[in-house]
Design an enzyme around this catalytic site. Structure first.
Site, short mmCIF file in Angstrom:
data_model
loop_
_atom_site.label_atom_id
_atom_site.label_comp_id
_atom_site.label_asym_id
_atom_site.label_seq_id
_atom_site.Cartn_x
_atom_site.Cartn_y
_atom_site.Cartn_z
N PRO A 23 39.27 36.88 30.43
CA PRO A 23 40.97 36.24 29.70
C PRO A 23 40.66 34.75 29.50
CG PRO A 23 41.00 36.62 32.13
CD PRO A 23 39.96 37.23 31.86
N LYS A 34 33.43 32.52 36.27
CA LYS A 34 33.40 31.37 37.38
C LYS A 34 34.15 31.90 37.80
CE LYS A 34 35.60 27.62 36.31
NZ LYS A 34 36.77 27.35 36.73
N GLY A 38 35.44 31.16 27.67
CA GLY A 38 34.72 29.87 26.12
C GLY A 38 33.72 29.25 26.98
N SER A 39 33.43 29.03 27.82
CA SER A 39 31.78 27.94 28.00
C SER A 39 31.43 28.83 28.26
CB SER A 39 31.82 27.35 29.85
OG SER A 39 33.42 26.35 29.76
N ALA A 55 41.98 31.03 31.42
CA ALA A 55 42.25 31.43 32.93
C ALA A 55 41.28 31.06 34.31
CB ALA A 55 41.76 33.19 32.48
N GLY A 56 41.32 29.95 34.00
CA GLY A 56 40.61 29.22 34.27
C GLY A 56 39.05 29.99 35.26
N LEU A 57 38.53 30.94 34.38
CA LEU A 57 37.24 31.17 33.98
C LEU A 57 36.38 31.35 33.93
CD1 LEU A 57 38.85 35.15 34.86
CD2 LEU A 57 38.48 33.19 36.64
N ALA A 58 36.78 30.14 32.75
CA ALA A 58 35.57 29.31 31.75
C ALA A 58 35.09 30.58 30.77
CB ALA A 58 34.39 28.91 32.89
N ASP A 98 31.57 22.42 32.14
CA ASP A 98 31.62 24.07 33.06
C ASP A 98 29.85 24.32 31.98
OD1 ASP A 98 33.78 23.39 34.28
OD2 ASP A 98 34.70 24.94 33.49
P1 ATP Z 1 38.40 26.66 32.31
O1 ATP Z 1 38.49 27.22 33.59
O2 ATP Z 1 36.64 26.12 31.18
O3 ATP Z 1 38.84 25.88 32.11
P2 ATP Z 1 39.53 28.53 31.15
O4 ATP Z 1 39.74 29.90 31.42
O5 ATP Z 1 40.81 27.87 31.38
O6 ATP Z 1 38.55 27.40 30.95
P3 ATP Z 1 39.48 29.89 28.13
O7 ATP Z 1 39.19 30.71 28.10
O8 ATP Z 1 37.91 28.94 28.51
O9 ATP Z 1 40.13 28.63 29.54
O10 ATP Z 1 39.50 28.51 26.56
C1 ATP Z 1 40.56 27.78 26.98
C2 ATP Z 1 40.82 27.27 25.35
O11 ATP Z 1 39.60 27.49 24.68
C3 ATP Z 1 41.39 28.55 24.42
O12 ATP Z 1 42.13 27.81 24.16
C4 ATP Z 1 40.45 28.88 23.66
O13 ATP Z 1 41.47 28.45 22.40
C5 ATP Z 1 39.10 27.94 23.55
N1 ATP Z 1 38.31 28.60 22.53
C6 ATP Z 1 37.16 27.94 22.31
N2 ATP Z 1 36.29 28.70 22.10
C7 ATP Z 1 36.49 30.19 23.25
C8 ATP Z 1 35.65 31.43 23.18
N3 ATP Z 1 34.80 31.26 23.16
N4 ATP Z 1 36.55 32.33 24.32
C9 ATP Z 1 37.88 31.67 24.81
N5 ATP Z 1 38.57 30.95 24.53
C10 ATP Z 1 38.04 30.31 23.74
#
Ligand code: ATP
Length: 313
Positions: A99, A11, A107-108, A102-105, A141
């Site tokens: 990635p 997202k 893991g969510s 990345a702020g792209l959720a 998220d």
């Molecule tokens: P958001 O936009 O929700 O803040 P993000 O894109 O900044 O998310 P993510 O890539 O979702 O961040 O992951 C952040 C942290 O979550 C990472 O440091 C990682 O260790 C942990 N994590 C747990 N499960 C996962 C997964 N399935 N994929 C990626 N990261 C994961």
């Protein structure tokens, strides 16, 4: 052995306004979330070996019980003990394209895919709303990632109101491979820096919430007006992330200089996105960025808005 493959889209935030502090320690937010074509692929399979087994194509992603996808499966085991008794194990394989940090959720999205996958694998018959209630227990998220599309997200981000589909817009994403931004750091720094501006009375809190909810972005989306959407992109977290990470600011400046319709950091960064009306404009912008930066550490993607979340493949 039964198996399901699911597409788990990333997202972006078209809008991220911070209202103030909530009693539970989180921030009260007003966001517009948008699913995009960049997606992980999550395959979930029954196994004879008991327990949850997780693998990921990216070795930097945790492959233990701290992975959000693992937590999703674990939650289903706990909530449906009678069904779990009749089942054996599950294996989860994540093909990572989104990635990290990345702020792209990313893991969510994986987490939401496993909730949907477990529901299918165990024939639980959960409704979308039941899946989103479980999702909210695992992260703010995640309910959005289940249904996807375009939505207004309030509360911690878990309260969703669907908005009209905007599947006609294209975008370029730019992120430095070795530059993750921690989401907790971004919110804590925002509180430290701008906490004195937070509303201090219930009336002031509601007034600020209403003001953010009546942003021109929502009007632009209701009108499905791409120019107005591009003009009203907004993200409060840029106020703390851009000064700390000049590389992120530089990506944003270049997108603007190259004439993107609109550009903004997504979530807590470090991805910056630029909106384009057509796929060929987005391809052209990507090429301009590649030659301007000429940096192997800079990753660029061309993708487009999506009107759905988790999809069975
Ligand atoms: P958001 O936009 O929700 O803040 P993000 O894109 O900044 O998310 P993510 O890539 O979702 O961040 O992951 C952040 C942290 O979550 C990472 O440091 C990682 O260790 C942990 N994590 C747990 N499960 C996962 C997964 N399935 N994929 C990626 N990261 C994961």
């Amino acid at each position: 052995m039964r198996s399901y493959s699911l597409l788990a889209p990333a997202k972006i935030n078209l809008y991220l306004g911070i209202v103030g502090d909530r009693p539970d320690g989180f921030h009260e937010l007003v966001m517009v979330l948008q699913s995009i074509g960049l997606a992980d692929r999550v395959t979930i399979t029954e196994t004879t070996q008991p327990g949850i087994h997780l693998t990921c194509s990216d070795s930097e992603v945790p492959q233990d019980d701290t992975n959000l996808a693992y937590k999703a499966a674990d939650l289903i085991y706990q909530r449906f003990p009678e069904v779990a008794k009749r089942q054996s194990g599950v294996s989860i394989a994540i093909d990572k394209q989104i990635p990290m940090g990345a702020g792209l959720a990313g893991g969510s999205a994986d987490c939401a895919a496993v909730l949907v996958g477990m529901d299918l694998l165990w024939d639980l018959g959960l409704t979308q709303s039941e899946l989103q209630t479980l999702a909210a227990e695992l992260g703010s998220d995640i309910p959005f990632c289940v249904g996807g599309g375009t939505a207004l997200a309030t509360g911690r981000g878990e309260l969703l109101d669907p908005l009209p589909d905007l599947d006609n817009l294209h975008l370029v994403l730019a992120k430095y491979r070795d530059l993750p931004v921690s989401t907790p750091w971004a919110y804590q720094t925002f509180r430290r820096t701008f906490g004195t501006e937070y509303p201090t009375t219930p009336d002031a809190f509601i007034a600020k919430q209403q003001a953010l909810r009546s942003s021109q972005m929502l009007r632009a989306i209701a009108d499905r007006n791409p120019d107005a959407i591009a003009q009203h992109l907004y993200n409060d977290l840029e106020r703390v992330v851009l000064p700390e990470y000049p590389q992120v600011q530089a990506l944003r400046d270049r997108f603007e200089a190259f004439g993107a319709m609109g550009t903004m950091m997504s979530g807590s960064g470090s991805t910056v996105f630029a909106l384009c009306k057509t796929a060929s404009q987005a391809e052209g912008l990507k090429i301009q960025m590649e030659s301007a930066f000429n940096d192997p550490d800079l990753e660029l993607w061309v993708t487009q808005f999506r009107s759905t979340g988790i999809q069975i493949l």
